[in-house]
Motif scaffolding. Structure first.
Motif, mmCIF file in Angstrom:
data_model
loop_
_atom_site.group_PDB
_atom_site.id
_atom_site.type_symbol
_atom_site.label_atom_id
_atom_site.label_comp_id
_atom_site.label_asym_id
_atom_site.label_seq_id
_atom_site.Cartn_x
_atom_site.Cartn_y
_atom_site.Cartn_z
ATOM 1 N N PRO A 1 1.006 14.412 -55.032
ATOM 2 C CA PRO A 1 0.356 13.897 -53.815
ATOM 3 C C PRO A 1 -1.115 14.306 -53.684
ATOM 4 N N ALA A 2 -1.493 15.413 -54.310
ATOM 5 C CA ALA A 2 -2.891 15.858 -54.177
ATOM 6 C C ALA A 2 -3.875 14.813 -54.719
ATOM 7 N N TRP A 3 -3.400 13.954 -55.622
ATOM 8 C CA TRP A 3 -4.297 12.942 -56.181
ATOM 9 C C TRP A 3 -4.820 11.972 -55.129
ATOM 10 N N VAL A 4 -4.157 11.943 -53.967
ATOM 11 C CA VAL A 4 -4.611 11.041 -52.906
ATOM 12 C C VAL A 4 -6.040 11.391 -52.471
ATOM 13 N N LEU A 5 -6.409 12.646 -52.693
ATOM 14 C CA LEU A 5 -7.774 13.040 -52.336
ATOM 15 C C LEU A 5 -8.815 12.253 -53.129
ATOM 16 N N VAL A 6 -8.449 11.828 -54.336
ATOM 17 C CA VAL A 6 -9.443 11.181 -55.201
ATOM 18 C C VAL A 6 -9.968 9.858 -54.620
ATOM 19 N N PRO A 7 -9.075 8.924 -54.239
ATOM 20 C CA PRO A 7 -9.632 7.712 -53.640
ATOM 21 C C PRO A 7 -10.379 7.974 -52.335
ATOM 22 N N TRP A 8 -9.976 8.995 -51.596
ATOM 23 C CA TRP A 8 -10.726 9.327 -50.383
ATOM 24 C C TRP A 8 -12.136 9.778 -50.745
ATOM 25 N N LEU A 9 -12.205 10.640 -51.740
ATOM 26 C CA LEU A 9 -13.517 11.117 -52.190
ATOM 27 C C LEU A 9 -14.368 9.924 -52.636
ATOM 28 N N ALA A 10 -13.697 8.991 -53.348
ATOM 29 C CA ALA A 10 -14.411 7.821 -53.834
ATOM 30 C C ALA A 10 -14.970 7.003 -52.670
ATOM 31 N N GLY A 11 -14.131 6.800 -51.659
ATOM 32 C CA GLY A 11 -14.569 6.011 -50.506
ATOM 33 C C GLY A 11 -15.737 6.676 -49.794
ATOM 34 N N ILE A 12 -15.651 8.001 -49.663
ATOM 35 C CA ILE A 12 -16.720 8.721 -48.970
ATOM 36 C C ILE A 12 -18.015 8.653 -49.777
ATOM 37 N N THR A 13 -17.876 8.716 -51.106
ATOM 38 C CA THR A 13 -19.075 8.600 -51.946
ATOM 39 C C THR A 13 -19.765 7.259 -51.697
ATOM 40 N N GLY A 14 -18.964 6.199 -51.682
ATOM 41 C CA GLY A 14 -19.527 4.873 -51.445
ATOM 42 C C GLY A 14 -20.230 4.810 -50.109
ATOM 43 N N PHE A 15 -19.583 5.384 -49.123
ATOM 44 C CA PHE A 15 -20.147 5.412 -47.777
ATOM 45 C C PHE A 15 -21.509 6.119 -47.773
ATOM 46 N N LEU A 16 -21.537 7.303 -48.398
ATOM 47 C CA LEU A 16 -22.786 8.080 -48.394
ATOM 48 C C LEU A 16 -23.886 7.361 -49.176
ATOM 49 N N ILE A 17 -23.498 6.746 -50.301
ATOM 50 C CA ILE A 17 -24.514 6.028 -51.079
ATOM 51 C C ILE A 17 -25.103 4.909 -50.229
ATOM 52 N N LEU A 18 -24.228 4.224 -49.511
ATOM 53 C CA LEU A 18 -24.719 3.085 -48.729
ATOM 54 C C LEU A 18 -25.703 3.515 -47.642
ATOM 55 N N THR A 19 -25.545 4.751 -47.121
ATOM 56 C CA THR A 19 -26.466 5.164 -46.050
ATOM 57 C C THR A 19 -27.924 5.189 -46.518
ATOM 58 N N PHE A 20 -28.161 5.591 -47.762
ATOM 59 C CA PHE A 20 -29.573 5.556 -48.186
ATOM 60 C C PHE A 20 -29.907 4.274 -48.945
ATOM 61 N N TYR A 21 -28.889 3.670 -49.538
ATOM 62 C CA TYR A 21 -29.100 2.412 -50.253
ATOM 63 C C TYR A 21 -29.610 1.354 -49.280
ATOM 64 N N SER A 22 -29.041 1.368 -48.080
ATOM 65 C CA SER A 22 -29.436 0.380 -47.085
ATOM 66 C C SER A 22 -30.891 0.597 -46.638
ATOM 67 N N VAL A 23 -31.306 1.863 -46.587
ATOM 68 C CA VAL A 23 -32.694 2.130 -46.209
ATOM 69 C C VAL A 23 -33.643 1.580 -47.280
ATOM 70 N N ILE A 24 -33.282 1.763 -48.539
ATOM 71 C CA ILE A 24 -34.147 1.249 -49.615
ATOM 72 C C ILE A 24 -34.109 -0.274 -49.638
ATOM 73 N N ALA A 25 -32.919 -0.835 -49.409
ATOM 74 C CA ALA A 25 -32.837 -2.292 -49.331
ATOM 75 C C ALA A 25 -33.736 -2.763 -48.188
ATOM 76 N N GLY A 26 -33.790 -1.958 -47.120
ATOM 77 C CA GLY A 26 -34.680 -2.277 -46.001
ATOM 78 C C GLY A 26 -36.146 -2.319 -46.455
ATOM 79 N N TRP A 27 -36.552 -1.386 -47.313
ATOM 80 C CA TRP A 27 -37.928 -1.433 -47.850
ATOM 81 C C TRP A 27 -38.145 -2.765 -48.562
ATOM 82 N N SER A 28 -37.094 -3.208 -49.288
ATOM 83 C CA SER A 28 -37.238 -4.457 -50.040
ATOM 84 C C SER A 28 -37.445 -5.626 -49.077
ATOM 85 N N ILE A 29 -36.737 -5.594 -47.949
ATOM 86 C CA ILE A 29 -36.942 -6.691 -46.982
ATOM 87 C C ILE A 29 -38.355 -6.586 -46.396
#
Ligand code: TRP
Length: 452
Positions: A91-119
């Motif tokens: 069951p501990a492996w369930v942490l892995v997809p959670w970690l993955a989801g959180i990584t995506g979330f965190l990446i998007l927080t700054f990715y969106s700012v840079i995409a904003g520069w592009s706009i």
């Protein structure tokens, strides 16, 4: 018998997977990040290491994610939950997809700012903001943008609205039409710009910098940066490709599809380098300028080019769309999960996640001006998120996901997925993942951390 499908639907044709996955892979990572990381890490030597990382680490991990996704046809969180209920994994492996989801979330927080520069740059491009711009003018234009939170907030918000509206639709329907047209247009535009840039810029020094190999430049930092960028650029290590694999038709060979995605990704990155470096050398811009490299050097070409306003408009529009097709894959994991598990409508789920990303994004954009305090290791929040995700979270996510696939998922389950009538790439992939990719990622990541 119709093939089993996921609740989110299935790509309308086998080829659409390639376009959608390439749409996720090709983004700011290729056009904005690749050239500046190449600049910071000494050029040619980095490029060779980067290609090796793509082939020996990125590709096998990409295949692992996609294969697992297609086997189970569900979102990563429910998949691992289900495997643990069936006592296939702990069951501990369930942490892995959670970690993955959180990584995506965190990446998007700054990715969106840079995409904003592009706009923001798209806006300047169409209103003739680059006309006859000098190097000093281009640098100060970028610095002014960073110093104006209200403008960044506007474009960050516009981008997040676009992301929410797109993810809110079913990805298997909306996305494919866009990407099918966008990718070829992007490649051709970059090719034209690269030719032009080599004509007006310092081609020989650029080629020398990008392609000349030298041993002295290779350190563990360089290798760590290369692994981090390879994972980032291929969108692996956080479950996005897992989700896209779940919508993939059985008729397509996974290894073949993923190899094409890697090829497209590398091609776009190299073209972006060939656009930027000839100018960097002819205008004496510092190759180590970091994240501002693209945004300072490109306006110079456009501002001094016949028809530059048109090209600039097209280029920044493409950059925004490329960023959008990547950004949606970062939210897909949580949105698919909320939809499948709690039956929340996709649009609502996207709105929920999008608002959370938008809030954190505000702190990120303020860290470039009002709150520009060094939080840790002399980095502000923006730099910290960028480094933390690509040097720590993505490699760790990719290692754990690959270990799960290579050592814990029953082999026949994967074998069924990988062996098709036309191709048998299973052995090759399985061994590379087990004995090369995973050990390499572990050694490189650890060595990078302790600063060998
Ligand atoms: N690959 C994208 C780029 O190069 C960014 C990206 C999209 C990504 N989805 C991801 C990065 C998932 C890491 C994980 O711009």
């Amino acid at each position: 018998m119709p093939e089993s499908r996921c609740l989110q639907g299935i790509w309308s044709s086998p080829w659409i997977f390639i376009f959608a996955a390439s749409g996720s892979a090709v983004g700011l990572g290729n056009i904005w990040k690749f050239p500046y990381v190449l600049g910071e890490n000494g050029g040619g030597a980095f490029l060779v290491v980067y290609c090796l990382c793509l082939l020996l680490v990125g590709l096998p991990v990409l295949i692992a994610e996609v294969a697992l996704g297609r086997t189970v046809r569900s979102n990563p969180i429910d998949t691992v939950n289900d495997l643990s209920e069936r006592r296939i994994v702990h069951p501990a492996w369930v942490l892995v997809p959670w970690l993955a989801g959180i990584t995506g979330f965190l990446i998007l927080t700054f990715y969106s700012v840079i995409a904003g520069w592009s706009i923001a740059y798209l806006d300047r491009a169409i209103t003739g903001g680059f006309d006859n711009i000098t190097q000093v003018g281009a640098s100060s234009m970028f610095n002014e943008l960073l110093a104006t939170p209200s403008e960044m907030l506007l474009w960050h918000s516009v981008f997040m609205v676009l992301v929410v509206l797109t993810v809110g639709q079913s990805v298997t329907r909306g996305l494919s039409a866009v990407v099918r047209i966008l990718l070829p247009v992007l490649v051709v535009t970059l090719l034209l710009l690269a030719c032009y840039s080599m004509m007006i810029g310092n081609m020989s020094e650029a080629l020398n910098f990008m392609f000349r190999w030298s041993w002295q430049n290779i350190t563990f930092d360089v290798v760590l940066a290369a692994v981090g960028l390879a994972l980032f650029s291929l969108s692996v290590g956080m479950g996005a490709m897992f989700a896209y694999g779940a919508y993939m038709s059985k008729r397509m060979s996974i290894a073949r599809a993923c190899s094409i995605v890697v090829g497209v990704d590398l091609l776009v990155a190299l073209l972006a380098g060939l656009v930027i470096f000839p100018l960097v050398f002819s205008f004496d811009i510092d190759v180590q300028a970091g994240s501002s490299l693209t945004f300072v050097s490109l306006p110079i070409i456009f501002g001094n080019l016949l028809g530059g306003q048109f090209f600039a408009g097209v280029f920044f529009l493409l950059l925004v769309v490329a960023a959008l097709t990547s950004a949606i894959s970062m939210l897909e994991l949580f949105v698919a999960w909320l939809h499948e598990k709690f039956y929340i409508a996709r649009l609502k789920a996207a709105l929920l996640m999008g608002m959370a990303v938008w809030f954190v994004g505000i702190a990120v954009l303020l860290s470039l001006n009002h709150w520009d305090s060094k939080l840790m290791f002399g980095l502000n929040l923006f730099e910290l998120l960028d480094k933390f995700t690509s040097l720590i979270l993505l490699p760790v996510g990719a290692i754990l996901l690959s270990v799960l696939v290579a050592w814990f998922i029953p082999r026949p389950m994967l074998q069924n997925e990988m062996i098709t009538k036309q191709a048998n790439h299973f052995q090759w992939w399985y061994k590379t993942l087990k004995y090369i990719s995973i050990p390499a990622m572990i050694v490189i990541t650890l060595a990078g951390w302790i600063g060998v």
